[in-house]
Design a protein around this motif. Structure first.
Motif, PDB file in Angstrom:
ATOM      1  N   UNK A   2      35.714 -18.443 -31.563  1.00 55.80           N
ATOM      2  CA  UNK A   2      35.230 -17.549 -30.548  1.00 55.80           C
ATOM      3  C   UNK A   2      35.881 -15.785 -30.481  1.00 55.80           C
ATOM      4  N   UNK A   3      35.409 -15.084 -29.688  1.00 57.49           N
ATOM      5  CA  UNK A   3      35.856 -14.031 -29.915  1.00 57.49           C
ATOM      6  C   UNK A   3      36.011 -13.682 -28.536  1.00 57.49           C
ATOM      7  N   UNK A   4      37.187 -13.107 -28.653  1.00 56.88           N
ATOM      8  CA  UNK A   4      38.330 -12.130 -27.499  1.00 56.88           C
ATOM      9  C   UNK A   4      37.872 -11.227 -27.765  1.00 56.88           C
ATOM     10  N   UNK A   5      37.428 -10.544 -26.021  1.00 55.29           N
ATOM     11  CA  UNK A   5      37.613  -8.722 -25.994  1.00 55.29           C
ATOM     12  C   UNK A   5      39.247  -8.061 -26.000  1.00 55.29           C
ATOM     13  N   UNK A   6      38.588  -6.571 -26.666  1.00 56.02           N
ATOM     14  CA  UNK A   6      40.105  -5.966 -27.357  1.00 56.02           C
ATOM     15  C   UNK A   6      41.049  -5.702 -25.878  1.00 56.02           C
ATOM     16  N   UNK A   7      42.339  -6.120 -26.797  1.00 54.15           N
ATOM     17  CA  UNK A   7      42.993  -5.722 -25.528  1.00 54.15           C
ATOM     18  C   UNK A   7      43.546  -7.007 -25.059  1.00 54.15           C
ATOM     19  N   UNK A   8      42.673  -8.245 -24.721  1.00 55.75           N
ATOM     20  CA  UNK A   8      43.118 -10.185 -23.620  1.00 55.75           C
ATOM     21  C   UNK A   8      44.425 -10.356 -24.326  1.00 55.75           C
ATOM     22  N   UNK A   9      44.823 -10.786 -23.127  1.00 50.73           N
ATOM     23  CA  UNK A   9      46.233 -11.378 -23.340  1.00 50.73           C
ATOM     24  C   UNK A   9      46.448 -12.221 -22.494  1.00 50.73           C
ATOM     25  N   UNK A  10      47.118 -14.122 -23.013  1.00 47.86           N
ATOM     26  CA  UNK A  10      47.323 -14.718 -22.246  1.00 47.86           C
ATOM     27  C   UNK A  10      45.990 -15.263 -22.288  1.00 47.86           C
ATOM     28  N   UNK A  11      46.484 -16.663 -21.111  1.00 46.11           N
ATOM     29  CA  UNK A  11      45.112 -17.391 -20.947  1.00 46.11           C
ATOM     30  C   UNK A  11      43.494 -16.857 -20.383  1.00 46.11           C
ATOM     31  N   UNK A  12      43.326 -16.460 -21.672  1.00 41.68           N
ATOM     32  CA  UNK A  12      41.601 -15.934 -20.837  1.00 41.68           C
ATOM     33  C   UNK A  12      40.167 -16.761 -21.756  1.00 41.68           C
ATOM     34  N   UNK A  13      38.992 -16.386 -21.059  1.00 38.91           N
ATOM     35  CA  UNK A  13      37.713 -17.154 -21.857  1.00 38.91           C
ATOM     36  C   UNK A  13      37.697 -16.092 -22.836  1.00 38.91           C
ATOM     37  N   UNK A  14      37.257 -16.535 -23.717  1.00 32.75           N
ATOM     38  CA  UNK A  14      37.107 -15.518 -25.004  1.00 32.75           C
ATOM     39  C   UNK A  14      35.395 -14.972 -24.524  1.00 32.75           C
ATOM     40  N   UNK A  15      34.728 -14.021 -25.168  1.00 37.63           N
ATOM     41  CA  UNK A  15      33.627 -13.818 -24.760  1.00 37.63           C
ATOM     42  C   UNK A  15      32.046 -14.233 -25.507  1.00 37.63           C
ATOM     43  N   UNK A  22      40.349  -9.437 -36.787  1.00 39.17           N
ATOM     44  CA  UNK A  22      39.816  -8.129 -35.602  1.00 39.17           C
ATOM     45  C   UNK A  22      39.062  -7.265 -36.528  1.00 39.17           C
ATOM     46  N   UNK A  23      38.351  -6.843 -35.865  1.00 44.64           N
ATOM     47  CA  UNK A  23      36.943  -5.931 -35.645  1.00 44.64           C
ATOM     48  C   UNK A  23      37.485  -4.988 -35.542  1.00 44.64           C
ATOM     49  N   UNK A  24      36.992  -2.939 -36.249  1.00 45.74           N
ATOM     50  CA  UNK A  24      37.153  -2.011 -35.873  1.00 45.74           C
ATOM     51  C   UNK A  24      36.757  -1.767 -34.303  1.00 45.74           C
ATOM     52  N   UNK A  25      36.401  -2.969 -33.484  1.00 46.25           N
ATOM     53  CA  UNK A  25      36.497  -2.148 -32.389  1.00 46.25           C
ATOM     54  C   UNK A  25      37.477  -2.976 -31.408  1.00 46.25           C
ATOM     55  N   UNK A  26      38.396  -3.593 -32.051  1.00 52.15           N
ATOM     56  CA  UNK A  26      39.373  -4.851 -31.395  1.00 52.15           C
ATOM     57  C   UNK A  26      39.115  -6.293 -31.455  1.00 52.15           C
ATOM     58  N   UNK A  27      37.810  -7.126 -31.169  1.00 49.40           N
ATOM     59  CA  UNK A  27      37.781  -7.772 -30.608  1.00 49.40           C
ATOM     60  C   UNK A  27      38.352  -8.242 -31.638  1.00 49.40           C
ATOM     61  N   UNK A  28      38.759  -9.728 -31.449  1.00 48.08           N
ATOM     62  CA  UNK A  28      39.409 -10.236 -31.914  1.00 48.08           C
ATOM     63  C   UNK A  28      38.385 -11.874 -32.375  1.00 48.08           C
ATOM     64  N   UNK A  29      38.646 -12.297 -33.399  1.00 44.07           N
ATOM     65  CA  UNK A  29      38.028 -13.733 -33.520  1.00 44.07           C
ATOM     66  C   UNK A  29      38.575 -14.640 -34.626  1.00 44.07           C
ATOM     67  N   UNK A  30      38.447 -16.230 -34.071  1.00 43.44           N
ATOM     68  CA  UNK A  30      39.261 -17.037 -34.094  1.00 43.44           C
ATOM     69  C   UNK A  30      38.306 -17.831 -34.473  1.00 43.44           C
ATOM     70  N   UNK A  31      39.013 -18.811 -36.104  1.00 44.19           N
ATOM     71  CA  UNK A  31      37.858 -19.789 -36.268  1.00 44.19           C
ATOM     72  C   UNK A  31      39.423 -21.449 -35.519  1.00 44.19           C
ATOM     73  N   UNK A  32      38.668 -22.173 -34.874  1.00 43.52           N
ATOM     74  CA  UNK A  32      38.986 -23.245 -34.635  1.00 43.52           C
ATOM     75  C   UNK A  32      38.396 -24.702 -35.217  1.00 43.52           C
ATOM     76  N   UNK A  33      39.528 -25.578 -35.470  1.00 40.12           N
ATOM     77  CA  UNK A  33      39.229 -26.724 -35.971  1.00 40.12           C
ATOM     78  C   UNK A  33      38.352 -28.152 -35.624  1.00 40.12           C
ATOM     79  N   UNK A  34      38.855 -28.594 -33.847  1.00 43.43           N
ATOM     80  CA  UNK A  34      38.687 -28.611 -33.631  1.00 43.43           C
ATOM     81  C   UNK A  34      37.753 -28.958 -31.912  1.00 43.43           C
ATOM     82  N   UNK A  35      36.851 -28.933 -31.297  1.00 48.42           N
ATOM     83  CA  UNK A  35      35.961 -29.112 -32.457  1.00 48.42           C
ATOM     84  C   UNK A  35      35.618 -27.174 -33.152  1.00 48.42           C
ATOM     85  N   UNK A  36      35.074 -27.318 -34.328  1.00 45.25           N
ATOM     86  CA  UNK A  36      34.017 -26.341 -35.347  1.00 45.25           C
ATOM     87  C   UNK A  36      34.019 -24.971 -34.034  1.00 45.25           C
TER      88      UNK A  36
END
Length: 93
Positions: A18-31, A1-15
């Motif tokens: 993904x970056x999600x908006x602050x407060x994102x919850x549930x099945x949402x698309x990355x920004x 999580x960066x200081x602005x609240x964005x969440x960063x996820x490292x995914x294995x397959x495929x490599x």
């Protein structure tokens, strides 16, 4: 999580990263998504400027804060056994 609240996820397959908006919850698309990684193995860190750092154990990559899509890293260092950790130190005034 960066200081602005964005969440960063490292995914294995495929490599991907993904970056999600602050407060994102549930099945949402990355920004944004950084794609084209050879794998999702390794560690991920983000600095206060939203630069993305990845250490895969045999290399180190850095992407800028607006990187998206199948884009090459701004910096790539390749060295077998590069290490298994990553840390970001804040800039001192």
């Amino acid at each position: 999580v960066d200081p602005a609240g964005y969440v960063y996820v490292l995914n294995n397959n495929p490599g991907t990263i993904t970056v999600f908006a602050p407060g994102a919850a549930g099945n949402v698309a990355p920004v944004r998504t950084i794609s084209g990684l050879t794998s999702g193995n390794g560690q991920l860190a983000v600095d206060q400027f939203q630069n993305v750092y990845r250490n895969s154990g045999n290399g180190f990559q850095v992407w800028g804060p607006t990187a998206s899509g199948a884009i090459a890293p701004n910096i790539t260092l390749t060295y077998p056994g590069f290490g298994e950790g990553i840390a970001i130190s804040p800039t001192q005034p």
